[in-house]
Design a protein around this motif. Structure first.
Motif: not given
Length: 474
Positions: A24-31
């Motif tokens: 979830a954190m990696q997805a937010s960082l990518s976004a």
């Protein structure tokens, strides 16, 4: 009814093993990288975010129970004003406090501790105007925060970065503050839910002074009413000064008396669409069994004007005192900020006392209004989010600046001066697809009433979020 895509849904997906907190954190960082052009984030620390997520993933499964940790593993952002959150030094949108100038380690505030205890994983700070002095988030040091629904328009202020990040789906929930509409205005601009809690409901410790004489508070901008309800339950109550904890108002079984404001006066008129949506929301509540009571603008006119003046005087004096107390260089701030400081230093004590006393009378007038109604329904904004640059800070005309803000959100400061809770949520879209928000206000301690009515309006599903939440499984 379609399921709500929000922070609660993301937390449930993590709890059920559909993804990890780290994913979830990696997805937010990518976004955050994808939407970097929005200017929503002013400071990002991926390492701290991933470390926080790893700590959630390392917990036993039994710890991921919603009642104990409702947002376990959910990525979030804090506002570059308020708090503070340890490891994320606040610059308040000012070059005076920019990273490296006063980068002293600070511990978590009581509120920050509760945010973390709810399971939220912090990885950065969101854009705010310098010292929160605007209803747009466009600090001279950058970045310029844009509305993801129309990037030529403001995302609001002063929690504009928070609202832009949530609306764009970078995160599903974000910390925000409100001294004169700064949670509710950005939420309204970006189609979100924003709850300003009652005075005394939120922790202010261990050393955050008096929260601007009582007009300021903190919470979050959210994708849903249930998220607003959950974060409020998780972080409110048991507050250590400077105000006594507020007692909840009694729960009312059966229909509520909903006061519907019929207009916003001739000084700060409201666009037809934004006025009509209030009437539409009122009719929806009436259909659900609640009783509508017409409230003329004259019932809140004087209180609204006194609230705006008190907000101006308190903000000026507070900033002047802070600049002096911390030995900061006012000359390094923006022209508007310098003018605010100058006025604060020269404001007679008698004038400040007059405004402080007016706040007491505003509270009295609102209590009298709530003798006849249980909740007030009114516009949040006078019209759609204006273009970028509509609230410039490159001048020293304070009165012009504050008139512009009052014209955009004429009833925002009323909740701050009175101490009453208020919530905004979208209840439709205008002709070009921008959100049409409404605002609900209740007596101090009346958050349950607001959340109840807001949830019933939300169930009408008259507004759909445009961007998916990063990491949330389809």
């Amino acid at each position: 009814m379609s399921p709500i895509a929000d922070a609660t849904a993301l937390a449930e997906a993590i709890a059920r093993g559909r993804l990890t907190a780290r994913e979830a954190m990696q997805a937010s960082l990518s976004a955050a990288e994808t939407f970097a052009g929005l200017g929503a984030i002013t400071s990002l620390n991926a390492e701290r975010g991933l470390t926080a997520a790893a700590a959630i993933d390392a917990l036993p499964g039994s710890s991921l129970v919603r009642g104990r940790m409702p947002f376990a593993g959910v990525p979030t952002l804090a506002k570059d004003l308020g708090g503070p959150f340890a490891g994320f030094p606040v610059a308040a949108g000012s070059r005076q406090l920019a990273r490296g100038d006063t980068d002293q380690p600070t511990p978590d505030s009581d509120l920050a501790e509760r945010f973390r205890a709810s399971g939220l994983c912090l990885f950065g700070l969101t854009t705010s105007p310098e010292f929160g002095l605007s209803l747009a988030s466009e600090p001279a040091i950058g970045p310029i925060c844009r509305n993801p629904l129309d990037t030529t328009r403001t995302a609001g202020g002063s929690s504009g970065g928070a609202a832009a990040a949530v609306a764009a789906g970078i995160v599903s929930i974000a910390h925000a503050t409100d001294a004169g509409g700064s949670i509710r205005v950005p939420a309204a601009c970006c189609g979100l839910v924003g709850l300003k809690p009652s005075r005394g409901a939120m922790p202010a410790g261990p050393s955050f002074g008096n929260h601007l004489g009582g007009i300021a508070t903190e919470l979050a901008v959210c994708r849903s009413v249930r998220d607003a309800s959950s974060i409020f339950a998780a972080v409110s109550g048991r507050a250590r000064g400077p105000f006594p904890p507020v007692e909840p108002v009694p729960h009312i079984e059966g229909p509520l008396r909903v006061g519907v404001l019929t207009d916003t006066g001739t000084l700060y008129p409201t666009h037809a669409e934004h006025m009509a949506i209030v009437e539409t929301a009122g009719r929806a509540l009436e259909t659900q069994g609640h009783r509508l009571v017409t409230v003329p603008f004259s019932a809140v006119d004087e209180a609204g004007a006194a609230s705006r003046q008190a907000f101006l005087d308190i903000v000026c004096v507070n900033l002047a005192e802070a600049i002096t107390a911390f030995g900061l260089d006012a000359g390094r701030t923006e022209p508007l900020t310098q003018a605010v400081i100058t006025r604060g230093l020269s404001l007679p004590a008698a004038d400040l006392w007059k405004s402080l006393n007016a706040m007491v009378l505003v509270s009295r007038d609102l209590w009298r209004l709530f003798d006849d109604i249980d909740v007030l329904l009114c516009p949040m904004l006078s019209g759609p989010p204006p273009a970028l640059g509509s609230f410039p800070s490159d001048h020293g005309d304070i009165d012009l600046h504050f008139r512009r803000m009052a014209a955009f959100a004429p009833l925002a400061a009323l909740a701050n001066a009175s101490g009453c809770p208020a919530i905004t949520l979208p209840f439709g879209s205008d002709a070009v697809g921008l959100p049409l928000p409404v605002q609900l206000m209740a007596p101090m301690g009346g958050e349950a009433r607001l959340l109840q009515l807001a949830a019933s309006l939300e169930r009408e599903q008259r507004y759909a979020h445009r961007f998916p939440i990063a990491g949330l499984p389809a």
